[in-house]
Design an enzyme around this catalytic site. Structure first.
Site, PDB file in Angstrom:
ATOM      1  CB  THR A   1       2.908   1.268   4.501  1.00  0.00           C
ATOM      2  OG1 THR A   1       3.538   0.875   3.284  1.00  0.00           O
ATOM      3  CG2 THR A   1       1.569   0.551   4.668  1.00  0.00           C
TER       4      THR A   1
ATOM      5  CB  SER B   1      -0.923   0.028   1.217  1.00  0.00           C
ATOM      6  OG  SER B   1      -1.647   1.244   1.261  1.00  0.00           O
TER       7      SER B   1
ATOM      8  CB  THR C   1       8.522   0.415   3.898  1.00  0.00           C
ATOM      9  OG1 THR C   1       8.863   0.413   5.279  1.00  0.00           O
ATOM     10  CG2 THR C   1       9.636  -0.230   3.100  1.00  0.00           C
ATOM     11  CB  CYS C   2       4.623   1.318   0.298  1.00  0.00           C
ATOM     12  SG  CYS C   2       4.318  -0.361   0.900  1.00  0.00           S
ATOM     13  CB  ALA C   3       5.465   6.470   1.176  1.00  0.00           C
TER      14      ALA C   3
END
Length: 165
Positions: free
Chosen positions: A57, A54, A59-61
């Site tokens: 979150t 997603s 880390t994803c961003a």
């Protein structure tokens, strides 16, 4: 099926990632303008598939920001950021962050991309979302690099992925 972890707790994916040297499986994903694209729409370009659970979150961003930065320096290469987020959330995030060197794509309709590429999480609280994966394709759609990140909260190895281009 791969075993990965979320906060150190084991969870599983739906299968195995595509093998290096094989042709990438076609896909149909939704862009932030709600149009549909397929793998063929990127024909002739090298592709970095940055896949994650997603956009909302940390880390994803971070992975989207880092690939956006690095993508501006790559010739004939597109970075596709793929998740099950709604296209509206992807558009909101990239607009707020000023990110324009990546293409956000959503697998929200069917989840078939995650299933076809063997990276859908099948159990635990993230069940149904994509695991954190990087897949690099050459200009002909052949897989030249794959990385299943072992811990969902860890970042991928950007340097190894981009070194294959």
């Amino acid at each position: 099926m791969a075993t990965i972890t979320l906060g150190g707790n084991p969870i599983h994916t739906s299968g195995e990632l595509p093998k290096v040297g094989t042709k990438a499986t076609d896909f149909s994903l939704v862009k932030t303008d709600l149009s549909t694209v397929t793998l063929a729409d990127f024909s002739g370009s090298r592709l970095v598939l940055n896949i994650f659970p997603s956009i909302d979150t940390g880390t994803c961003a971070t992975s989207v920001r880092k690939f956006n930065e690095k993508a501006s320096q790559l010739n004939n290469t597109k970075v596709l950021c793929i998740s099950r987020d709604l296209p509206f959330a992807q558009k909101r995030f990239c607009g707020a962050e000023g990110l324009d060197n990546v293409v956000n794509l959503s697998d929200f309709k069917t989840g078939s991309f995650g299933k076809d590429y063997g990276l859908e999480i099948v159990d635990g609280i993230f069940g149904g979302l994509h695991s954190r994966v990087v897949i690099v394709l050459d200009e002909n759609g052949a897989v030249v690099y794959t990385e299943q990140v072992a811990e969902i909260g860890d970042e991928p190895n950007y340097e190894s992925a981009l070194a294959t281009l």
